[in-house]
Design an enzyme around this catalytic site. Structure first.
Site, mmCIF file in Angstrom:
data_model
loop_
_atom_site.group_PDB
_atom_site.id
_atom_site.type_symbol
_atom_site.label_atom_id
_atom_site.label_comp_id
_atom_site.label_asym_id
_atom_site.label_seq_id
_atom_site.Cartn_x
_atom_site.Cartn_y
_atom_site.Cartn_z
ATOM 1 N N ARG A 107 11.172 -8.777 -44.250
ATOM 2 C CA ARG A 107 11.629 -9.062 -42.893
ATOM 3 C C ARG A 107 10.504 -8.956 -41.879
ATOM 4 N NH1 ARG A 107 13.448 -12.539 -40.889
ATOM 5 N NH2 ARG A 107 14.878 -12.526 -42.657
ATOM 6 N N LYS A 142 2.844 -14.798 -19.470
ATOM 7 C CA LYS A 142 4.235 -14.481 -19.768
ATOM 8 C C LYS A 142 4.399 -14.455 -21.280
ATOM 9 C CE LYS A 142 6.075 -16.315 -15.449
ATOM 10 N NZ LYS A 142 6.962 -17.324 -14.817
ATOM 11 N N LYS A 174 -2.597 -15.411 -6.361
ATOM 12 C CA LYS A 174 -1.266 -15.997 -6.300
ATOM 13 C C LYS A 174 -0.657 -15.830 -4.913
ATOM 14 C CE LYS A 174 1.318 -15.789 -9.954
ATOM 15 N NZ LYS A 174 1.222 -17.220 -10.375
ATOM 16 N N GLU A 204 -3.814 -20.208 -6.226
ATOM 17 C CA GLU A 204 -2.543 -20.932 -6.292
ATOM 18 C C GLU A 204 -2.160 -21.436 -4.910
ATOM 19 O OE1 GLU A 204 0.974 -19.136 -8.411
ATOM 20 O OE2 GLU A 204 1.737 -19.064 -6.351
ATOM 21 N N ASP A 225 1.362 -25.224 -7.588
ATOM 22 C CA ASP A 225 2.572 -24.539 -8.023
ATOM 23 C C ASP A 225 3.842 -25.261 -7.594
ATOM 24 O OD1 ASP A 225 4.022 -22.326 -9.167
ATOM 25 O OD2 ASP A 225 4.408 -21.632 -7.128
#
Length: 288
Positions: A107, A142, A174, A204, A225
């Site tokens: 597994r 992410k 950002k 960004e 963005d």
């Protein structure tokens, strides 16, 4: 952006520690009760890991390490390499040795292999979708905590490119940084003054006005963005090749081709790491 590998492997120390933690989680305090109860201690098994659907393989190094740690005497023979396309029914790897050890690692090996192969397969679909446009598909930060290096490896196996691996790779300014810093130009100039000559800086923006401000400040990499395709096309026209342009936000497999056709250089998406369905591969004992 880090390019897809022509060959190579994951750092062994990362593989070993990740597999050790995964096996410890699965074996718990008492080990594999099922195999201990149902199988004689000296029973042997020969098994094959097969693809049950077509896709792209990634994670073989982790799968092999799971068997190695579960039983030093187990023999693992990969039949393909990471990045290889696989057909339904095709054998990906063979395993032989003590049956209890094979079952104990099954597994953990498949969890790594299925998850990473799913990422590689979805990445390949995105890459194929933009073929011929010149745009490159890349990932984001992410990722599942603790699995980033492996997930980004899977992206590369699928033909994608890697964005930064961590906060210390590069500077990415950002929207929240811009809000605190007092604007696009102010944020970029502050970052440029603080960064060493080897540190890349990307900023960004979410509007054409923001793009102009970034270019006026001397930005060499700009992330566009959540712009629609018409705005992306206009951004490319206004840029006139001055900066590398990356489109991000709202990227789907259905839309990615049209984004690429606007002329942007990179398209980043978290879909390939966070939205990939595991590829169905299974281990079957070969009866003799």
């Amino acid at each position: 952006m880090f390019p897809p590998p022509q060959s190579g492997s994951l750092p062994p120390h990362l593989v070993e520690s990740a597999v050790r933690a995964a096996l410890a989680e699965d074996f718990g305090l008492a080990g594999d009760l099922t195999s201990q109860a149902a199988l004689p201690p000296d029973a042997t098994a020969v098994a094959a890991i097969r693809a049950r659907e077509p896709g792209v393989v990634a994670g073989l190094q982790l799968a092999a390490e799971a068997f190695r740690q579960a039983g030093p005497g187990l023999r693992v023979e990969p039949q393909l390499a990471d990045g290889a396309a696989v057909r339904a029914g095709e054998i990906v790897a063979r395993v032989a040795g003590n049956a209890r050890e094979v079952m104990g690692a099954e597994r953990t090996a498949l969890n790594f292999l299925n998850h990473l192969s799913g990422i590689a397969t979805l990445t390949r679909a995105f890459v194929d979708a933009v073929a011929g446009t010149g745009a490159r598909i890349c990932d984001t930060r992410k990722t599942i905590p603790g699995l980033r290096a492996f997930q980004k490896h899977a992206v590369r196996c699928g033909g994608g490119w890697n964005h930064r691996f961590a906060l210390d790779d590069a500077i990415l300014i950002k929207d929240n940084h811009i809000a605190v810093a007092g604007g696009v130009g102010a944020a970029y100039r502050a970052a440029r003054a603080a960064a060493g000559h080897m540190v890349a800086i990307e900023i960004e923006v979410d509007s054409l006005t923001g793009l102009e401000e970034a270019l006026d400040a001397g930005a060499g990499i700009v992330l566009l963005d959540n712009m629609d395709n018409a705005t992306l096309s206009e951004a490319v026209a206004r840029n006139r090749g001055r900066a590398i342009l990356e489109a991000s936000g709202g990227v789907t497999l259905a839309r990615v081709r049209s984004i690429a056709e606007t002329g942007v250089d990179y398209i980043s998406t978290s879909q390939i790491t966070m939205g990939a369905r595991p590829l169905d591969l299974g281990l079957d004992v070969e009866l003799r």
